[in-house]
Write an enzyme that holds these catalytic residues in place. Structure first.
Site, PDB file in Angstrom:
ATOM      1  N   LYS A  22      35.967  20.352 -40.090  1.00  0.00           N
ATOM      2  CA  LYS A  22      36.907  19.054 -40.050  1.00  0.00           C
ATOM      3  C   LYS A  22      35.961  17.928 -40.246  1.00  0.00           C
ATOM      4  O   LYS A  22      36.222  17.106 -40.910  1.00  0.00           O
ATOM      5  CB  LYS A  22      37.713  19.145 -38.716  1.00  0.00           C
ATOM      6  CG  LYS A  22      38.404  17.716 -38.656  1.00  0.00           C
ATOM      7  CD  LYS A  22      38.879  17.629 -37.424  1.00  0.00           C
ATOM      8  CE  LYS A  22      38.025  17.134 -36.348  1.00  0.00           C
ATOM      9  NZ  LYS A  22      38.570  16.671 -34.983  1.00  0.00           N
ATOM     10  N   SER A  23      34.772  17.881 -39.434  1.00  0.00           N
ATOM     11  CA  SER A  23      34.114  16.676 -39.368  1.00  0.00           C
ATOM     12  C   SER A  23      33.430  16.264 -40.606  1.00  0.00           C
ATOM     13  O   SER A  23      33.252  15.207 -41.098  1.00  0.00           O
ATOM     14  CB  SER A  23      33.023  16.949 -38.303  1.00  0.00           C
ATOM     15  OG  SER A  23      33.389  17.275 -36.987  1.00  0.00           O
ATOM     16  N   ASN A  92      46.878  11.905 -35.429  1.00  0.00           N
ATOM     17  CA  ASN A  92      46.128  11.860 -34.289  1.00  0.00           C
ATOM     18  C   ASN A  92      44.862  12.279 -35.022  1.00  0.00           C
ATOM     19  O   ASN A  92      43.848  12.811 -34.016  1.00  0.00           O
ATOM     20  CB  ASN A  92      46.648  12.776 -33.456  1.00  0.00           C
ATOM     21  CG  ASN A  92      46.026  12.521 -31.950  1.00  0.00           C
ATOM     22  OD1 ASN A  92      45.627  11.643 -31.725  1.00  0.00           O
ATOM     23  ND2 ASN A  92      46.157  13.547 -31.083  1.00  0.00           N
ATOM     24  N   GLY A  94      41.312  11.325 -35.185  1.00  0.00           N
ATOM     25  CA  GLY A  94      40.211  10.389 -34.738  1.00  0.00           C
ATOM     26  C   GLY A  94      39.285  10.030 -35.768  1.00  0.00           C
ATOM     27  O   GLY A  94      38.822   8.743 -36.039  1.00  0.00           O
ATOM     28  N   SER A 173      32.722   7.084 -27.373  1.00  0.00           N
ATOM     29  CA  SER A 173      32.970   8.087 -28.325  1.00  0.00           C
ATOM     30  C   SER A 173      31.912   7.836 -29.440  1.00  0.00           C
ATOM     31  O   SER A 173      31.587   6.791 -29.859  1.00  0.00           O
ATOM     32  CB  SER A 173      34.215   8.189 -29.094  1.00  0.00           C
ATOM     33  OG  SER A 173      34.672   8.329 -30.303  1.00  0.00           O
ATOM     34  N   SER A 174      31.307   8.756 -30.054  1.00  0.00           N
ATOM     35  CA  SER A 174      30.193   8.639 -31.056  1.00  0.00           C
ATOM     36  C   SER A 174      30.732   8.321 -32.322  1.00  0.00           C
ATOM     37  O   SER A 174      30.166   7.737 -33.099  1.00  0.00           O
ATOM     38  CB  SER A 174      29.668  10.095 -31.149  1.00  0.00           C
ATOM     39  OG  SER A 174      30.421  10.998 -31.727  1.00  0.00           O
ATOM     40  N   GLN A 175      32.031   8.319 -32.369  1.00  0.00           N
ATOM     41  CA  GLN A 175      32.880   8.110 -33.464  1.00  0.00           C
ATOM     42  C   GLN A 175      32.623   6.632 -33.951  1.00  0.00           C
ATOM     43  O   GLN A 175      32.849   6.180 -35.183  1.00  0.00           O
ATOM     44  CB  GLN A 175      34.443   8.691 -33.694  1.00  0.00           C
ATOM     45  CG  GLN A 175      34.361  10.045 -33.763  1.00  0.00           C
ATOM     46  CD  GLN A 175      35.768  10.386 -33.690  1.00  0.00           C
ATOM     47  OE1 GLN A 175      36.739   9.640 -33.851  1.00  0.00           O
ATOM     48  NE2 GLN A 175      36.014  11.740 -33.724  1.00  0.00           N
ATOM     49  N   ASP A 321      33.381  19.670 -27.810  1.00  0.00           N
ATOM     50  CA  ASP A 321      34.609  20.690 -28.425  1.00  0.00           C
ATOM     51  C   ASP A 321      34.426  21.950 -28.252  1.00  0.00           C
ATOM     52  O   ASP A 321      35.056  22.801 -27.593  1.00  0.00           O
ATOM     53  CB  ASP A 321      34.560  20.406 -29.706  1.00  0.00           C
ATOM     54  CG  ASP A 321      35.393  18.945 -30.150  1.00  0.00           C
ATOM     55  OD1 ASP A 321      35.705  18.275 -29.123  1.00  0.00           O
ATOM     56  OD2 ASP A 321      35.526  18.684 -31.492  1.00  0.00           O
ATOM     57  N   GLU A 349      42.482  14.631 -27.825  1.00  0.00           N
ATOM     58  CA  GLU A 349      43.736  14.682 -28.339  1.00  0.00           C
ATOM     59  C   GLU A 349      44.680  14.701 -27.172  1.00  0.00           C
ATOM     60  O   GLU A 349      45.766  14.318 -27.157  1.00  0.00           O
ATOM     61  CB  GLU A 349      43.952  15.983 -28.883  1.00  0.00           C
ATOM     62  CG  GLU A 349      43.448  16.204 -30.269  1.00  0.00           C
ATOM     63  CD  GLU A 349      42.097  16.257 -30.692  1.00  0.00           C
ATOM     64  OE1 GLU A 349      41.245  15.883 -29.789  1.00  0.00           O
ATOM     65  OE2 GLU A 349      41.688  16.512 -31.832  1.00  0.00           O
ATOM     66  N   HIS A 396      45.306  21.181 -30.535  1.00  0.00           N
ATOM     67  CA  HIS A 396      44.877  22.170 -31.158  1.00  0.00           C
ATOM     68  C   HIS A 396      43.827  23.204 -30.427  1.00  0.00           C
ATOM     69  O   HIS A 396      44.101  24.475 -30.229  1.00  0.00           O
ATOM     70  CB  HIS A 396      44.419  22.018 -32.612  1.00  0.00           C
ATOM     71  CG  HIS A 396      43.092  21.091 -32.531  1.00  0.00           C
ATOM     72  ND1 HIS A 396      42.086  21.280 -33.442  1.00  0.00           N
ATOM     73  CD2 HIS A 396      43.068  19.950 -31.921  1.00  0.00           C
ATOM     74  CE1 HIS A 396      41.206  20.284 -33.027  1.00  0.00           C
ATOM     75  NE2 HIS A 396      41.673  19.428 -32.348  1.00  0.00           N
ATOM     76  N   ARG A 397      42.912  22.587 -29.669  1.00  0.00           N
ATOM     77  CA  ARG A 397      41.814  23.195 -29.066  1.00  0.00           C
ATOM     78  C   ARG A 397      42.281  23.786 -27.761  1.00  0.00           C
ATOM     79  O   ARG A 397      41.821  25.108 -27.222  1.00  0.00           O
ATOM     80  CB  ARG A 397      40.594  22.372 -28.651  1.00  0.00           C
ATOM     81  CG  ARG A 397      39.859  21.816 -30.053  1.00  0.00           C
ATOM     82  CD  ARG A 397      38.755  21.852 -30.106  1.00  0.00           C
ATOM     83  NE  ARG A 397      38.053  21.224 -31.185  1.00  0.00           N
ATOM     84  CZ  ARG A 397      37.762  21.690 -32.242  1.00  0.00           C
ATOM     85  NH1 ARG A 397      38.049  23.027 -32.249  1.00  0.00           N
ATOM     86  NH2 ARG A 397      37.533  21.119 -33.376  1.00  0.00           N
TER      87      ARG A 397
END
Ligand code: DC
Length: 660
Positions: A22-23, A92, A94, A173-175, A321, A349, A396-397
């Protein structure tokens, strides 16, 4: 809302081709869109999060089309989105929200970014503060510090005199740092980013830097906290870009291998991976799992020393994660596991520390949680795990990692489709790899002797035994005790859902009282068949029945074992006898107990119950197409038991041949 019931699993083995990361997928889509030229992206993840990114880019005027199977072609816009005014909905996702916020703030235009309600609770203030230093005009449309946002970018041409140093916080957040780095080439300036505070989830920043380099923008680093973008940097399409498998998704299957005994192999990530979550295998190895690794594959199996998994203490900062997966693996270890430095779980999430604590608690696990840690103590004889209904919080996780707990107890996973965020095919892969405990389903009409046959088959095989009729009888009895009318479906359903019942060595306790004999009375028998005709009562008792589906196996007897409760049963038997023979047997039983028996009354009562069970619209009594008929008119109990056991041996041999 749907659910998925998982029986207890007994082993796992096989091979899983992982979906794209995904990333990497979302970064690759964005960089390809910003590039000069056309990029073919192979193995792009197809999930909710990447769909949001693709939609957003299309709304911005980027052309994205499907190439050959599973591959996409992105026509880059060389840093200038054709559409300068748009409203983007990002669900959702991120990664999509944070990176697009930064990119749109640096590209000029007028944009509104929104998401689902949870997205509006996930912080973004640190990123907005950083972008404002570059001259971007960003308004919070809801709460200060959170989406939704209106962004009026500074445009690539205008340069702020002090725009060449930007500071961003890295500890939420590292995002935020990722978004900023991805966006800065659009400003055309040489810019240095300085990270304030400790940088969490660093491996995700490494993915960002690796992808930027692939798309023609190398970033210079000075130590851990400072990054410089070259002057006049611009993204260039690399031609073809291959997305490696998702390392976080791999963690569930590797955990299955570690818990479930035989080897499980994942393909798509390995030694060559640029994703930090591959380091999850180091944690699994520290717990004792046997790990093998190639360039693009990993294989995990249970500890080879036969000693079982060990608990560990781990700083999870670099694998936030995959660390969720460890929280469930911890249930299968010999001692306590401590997962430290996981504060970022709270802004994902859902608040994952709170969610994990609550749901592990439902299983009976002992959990201790703090602001940034979680400790899990594995079950023991005094603290066994129990079957439970697991809520997934649209995360999801949560759904994926809790599925692993099915190796300990049966589970109901609420809203399993939430895995579509990153791994729509998850439960199909799970079903291929994990092997459930076997079930023998024995259905038939009342007084056919199936209860006696079923419990003896169970005892011979060492399996659990479910007398499902007892649950309907218990509901009828509870109704009688509570003065509830046998026609009141809602009240009966509430009683069925709340039954406090213990099955213990052939006896049945309701609210702590032995009701085994009371359950067998004629009035309750008759009431049970009325109660059982209500769909809501049946639904309320469904998971209670499936919770019996445990290792090493189960024999279930009733009316709808083969059709509704255990449709995947390995052996299905329809055990019957003519109504006259059944009435005669019932008379004999009563006479042996010294009670009186009215043949005609018993016969007509059996006929009436048969009719109710057979003619009701929900789960009617009938022989399933794949069930074997066992007519006991001329058979005694021993012969009937012997026949079922002979069939079972057949089924096992056939399965063994098929697996060879
Ligand atoms: O098997 P039994 O006689 O104890 O069942 C009592 C009643 O419960 C029977 O009349 C039908 C109903 N029942 C059912 O509808 N579905 C089952 N799986 C088991 C029993």
């Amino acid at each position: 809302m749907t659910f998925l019931d998982l029986p207890q699993m007994i082993s796992a083995s096989g091979n899983v081709r992982l979906p794209g990361s995904k990333s990497i997928s979302n970064r690759a889509l964005l960089l390809a869109a910003l590039s000069d030229g056309v990029t073919k992206i192979e193995n792009l993840l197809e999930s909710d999060d990447t769909a949001r990114m693709r939609e957003a880019l299309r709304t911005l005027g980027v052309e994205i089309d499907a190439a050959d199977a599973g591959n996409w072609r992105v026509h880059g816009c060389a840093g200038h989105f054709p559409v300068r005014r748009a409203e983007l909905f990002l669900g959702n996702a991120g990664t999509a929200f944070r990176s697009l916020t930064a990119v749109l703030a640096c590209s000029g235009g007028d944009y509104t970014l929104t998401g689902v309600p949870r997205m509006h609770e996930r912080p973004i203030g640190d990123l907005v503060d950083a972008l404002r230093q570059l001259g971007a005009e960003i308004d919070y449309l809801g709460n200060e510090g959170y989406p939704p946002l209106r962004i009026r970018g500074q445009g690539t041409g205008e340069k702020k005199p002090d725009g060449n140093v930007v500071r961003v916080r890295g500890d939420v957040s590292s995002q935020f740092l990722t978004g900023l780095l991805l966006a800065l080439p659009l400003t055309g300036m040489e810019t240095t980013v300085e990270v304030m505070g400790a940088l969490i989830s660093r491996p995700y920043v490494e993915i960002t830097l690796a992808l930027m380099a692939r798309f023609g923008v190398p970033v210079e680093r000075h130590g851990e906290q400072s990054f410089t973008l070259p002057t006049a940097a611009r993204y260039v399409a690399p031609g073809t870009f291959h997305v490696e498998g998702d390392a976080s998704s791999a963690s569930y299957f590797l955990a299955l291998g570690a818990i479930g005994g035989n080897a499980v192999r994942v393909e798509g990530v390995g030694r060559q991976s640029i994703q930090g979550d591959v380091r999850f295998v180091e944690a699994l190895a520290e717990m004792g799992a046997a790990i093998e690794m190639g360039e693009h594959w990993i294989r995990a199996s249970a500890p080879s020393d036969g000693q079982g998994l060990r608990g560990i203490t781990l700083d999870c900062n670099s694998i936030p994660d995959a660390a969720m997966t460890l929280a469930i693996v911890a249930l299968f270890a010999k001692d306590k596991t401590r997962l430290l430095n996981i504060a970022s779980w709270r802004v994902k999430e859902t608040d994952r520390i709170a969610a994990m604590t609550k749901e592990l608690g439902k299983l009976g696990a002992r959990v201790e949680a703090g602001t940034d840690y979680l400790c899990v103590t594995p079950p023991d004889a005094e603290h066994p795990l129990r079957a439970a209904m697991i809520d997934t919080y649209d995360d999801h996780r949560m759904a994926m990692c809790f599925s692993l707990a099915a190796f300990a107890v049966p589970l109901r996973i609420d809203d399993p489709e939430c895995v579509a965020k990153t791994f729509p095919e998850y439960f199909r892969h799970f079903a291929r790899v994990a092997q459930p405990a076997p079930v023998i389903a024995i259905d038939g009409p009342t007084a056919s002797g199936k209860g006696t046959v079923s419990s003896r088959v169970a005892a011979t095989l060492g399996f659990h035994y479910l007398d499902s009729g007892a649950l309907y009888r218990l509901t009828a009895l509870a109704a009688q005790d509570a003065g509830v009318d046998w026609r009141d479906e809602a009240a009966l359903t509430a009683l069925a859902a709340a039954l406090d019942v213990v099955f213990q060595a052939g006896r049945v306790l309701l609210n702590g009282k032995d009701v085994s004999d009371a359950l067998r009375g004629e009035a309750i028998s008759s009431a049970a068949s009325r109660v059982a005709a209500f769909p809501a009562v049946r639904a309320a008792l469904l998971f209670r029945q499936r919770a019996f589906h445990r290792a090493p196996g189960l024999v279930g007897d009733g009316r709808d074992m083969a059709s509704v409760v255990f449709p995947a049963a390995a052996l299905k038997v329809f055990l019957t006898a003519s109504v006259r023979v059944r009435a005669e047997r019932r008379c004999q039983q009563l006479l042996e107990k010294g009670q009186s028996a009215d043949r005609a009354a018993i016969l007509s009562d059996l006929e009436a119950r048969d009719a109710r069970d057979r003619d009701r619209p929900v789960a009617p009594l009938r022989q399933e197409a794949d069930a074997r008929l066992l007519d006991t008119d001329a058979l005694d109990i021993e012969s009937a038991v012997a026949q079922v056991l002979a069939w079972w041996k057949d089924v096992r041999q056939r399965d063994m041949r098929a697996n060879r």
